[in-house]
Design an enzyme around this catalytic site. Structure first.
Site, PDB file in Angstrom:
ATOM      1  N   MET A  98       0.845  -1.204   0.000  1.00  0.00           N
ATOM      2  CA  MET A  98       0.000   0.000   0.000  1.00  0.00           C
ATOM      3  C   MET A  98       0.880   1.254   0.000  1.00  0.00           C
ATOM      4  SD  MET A  98      -2.866  -1.268   2.786  1.00  0.00           S
ATOM      5  CE  MET A  98      -1.642  -1.281   4.123  1.00  0.00           C
ATOM      6  N   ASP A  99       1.344   1.632  -1.162  1.00  0.00           N
ATOM      7  CA  ASP A  99       2.317   2.716  -1.278  1.00  0.00           C
ATOM      8  C   ASP A  99       1.639   3.997  -1.752  1.00  0.00           C
ATOM      9  OD1 ASP A  99       4.779   3.903  -1.144  1.00  0.00           O
ATOM     10  OD2 ASP A  99       5.485   3.146  -3.076  1.00  0.00           O
ATOM     11  N   GLY A 100       2.088   5.131  -1.205  1.00  0.00           N
ATOM     12  CA  GLY A 100       1.637   6.420  -1.704  1.00  0.00           C
ATOM     13  C   GLY A 100       0.775   7.240  -0.764  1.00  0.00           C
ATOM     14  N   THR A 143       1.023  -0.201  -5.499  1.00  0.00           N
ATOM     15  CA  THR A 143       0.508   1.069  -5.999  1.00  0.00           C
ATOM     16  C   THR A 143       1.613   2.124  -6.079  1.00  0.00           C
ATOM     17  OG1 THR A 143      -0.127   1.705  -3.742  1.00  0.00           O
ATOM     18  CG2 THR A 143      -1.792   0.599  -5.087  1.00  0.00           C
TER      19      THR A 143
END
Length: 305
Positions: A87-89, A255
């Site tokens: 779960m990046d960003g 992501t």
């Protein structure tokens, strides 16, 4: 719970035989759980009410929604059993909007809740999410207590969700209050069977392999096993993903446009299909998830063959 019945009486026949009786036809408008009415029902109507009540109880208790149609282009027989997500960003999402970092994590938790609901709806039994990497401890300033606590509070609703939550990673570095929260969530949900959410906290793939080797070394030292007994199956049993029936993800989603796996599930991703989304995690929703699943189903998996 209330109910309503429509009653229609057919007109009497022109010359009814002496033994004939008029019958009432009951049409159930909505299922009921509390039957509070005086008129007696015929056997077929009573059976219909019982079946409707059982179906409603299954829905309340979180039974798999097998009859829910999948989005266009998805095949039920090719739905992955285990999806993993980096779960990046979250921080970037907040900075682009001039918001505090915590706002990005709050938005990210909402996206996670959406994906959990879709997994339950579409029959994906296991979802593993990378919530906090052990590599992040080396950052000069880390905001993690708020997003982690918020994640557990928002995801854990009540027993009707029938969701089991498991946490993997080196929890020894976390504050006692957070560890107590994690243990309470795991204990509360351990018997839930509809869906399993695995949250990786203070986790890394290298850590997982090292702790597995340490456990195996202790077994050799204690004389429980011989060095020649060590094989892939034994190592798999000592990895922290031994908490699930499906330890190997079928699909990994990352992501924010980054094209790396960042020390996540290094052993378990050996044959996993990878999907890299441009969306920042708080913007990742149903449409993006469908795109990832469609991409997965178009691939021919060979498992090294």
């Amino acid at each position: 719970m209330g109910f309503s019945l429509q009653v229609s009486l057919p007109p009497p026949p022109p010359s009814p035989p002496p033994t004939a009786t008029n019958t009432a036809t009951f049409t159930l408008i909505r299922p009921v759980t509390n039957l509070r009415f005086k008129p007696p029902l015929c056997a077929s109507t009573q059976q219909q009410l019982v079946v409707s009540e059982e179906n409603e109880l299954k829905s309340i208790n979180g039974a798999p929604e097998e009859n829910v149609p999948l989005p266009l282009g998805l095949r039920r027989e090719s739905i992955p059993r285990h999806v993993a997500v980096i779960m990046d960003g979250n921080r970037r999402w907040a900075r682009l909007r001039g918001l505090p970092v915590d706002s990005g994590y709050e938005a990210g938790v909402k996206s996670l809740r959406t994906i959990v609901e879709l997994c339950c709806k579409w029959g994906i039994p296991v979802l593993t999410v990378f919530a906090f990497s052990s590599d992040n401890w080396f950052r000069p300033k880390v905001s993690y207590f708020f997003p982690l606590k918020t994640s557990f509070k928002l995801i854990l609703t009540d027993d009707r969700d029938n969701i089991r939550i498991s946490v993997i990673g080196d929890l020894s570095k976390l504050p006692k209050s957070l560890v107590e929260l994690i243990r309470n969530v795991e204990e509360t949900t351990k018997n839930n069977t509809r869906f399993q959410l695995i949250v990786a906290v203070s986790y890394s793939g290298k850590y997982d392999l090292v702790q597995a080797c340490q456990r195996i070394a202790m077994k050799v030292k204690d004389g429980v096993i011989e060095p020649s007994d060590i094989n892939e199956s034994l190592i798999e049993q000592q990895l922290e993903t031994n908490c699930t029936e499906f330890p190997y993800p079928d699909l990994l989603i990352r992501t924010s446009g980054e094209l790396r796996i960042s020390n996540f599930l290094l052993w378990q991703l050996v044959y996993t299909e990878l999907f890299f989304a441009q969306s920042l995690w708080p913007d990742f929703g149903e449409a993006e998830f469908i795109e990832a699943l469609r991409s997965f189903q178009r691939r021919r998996r060979s498992y090294g063959g």
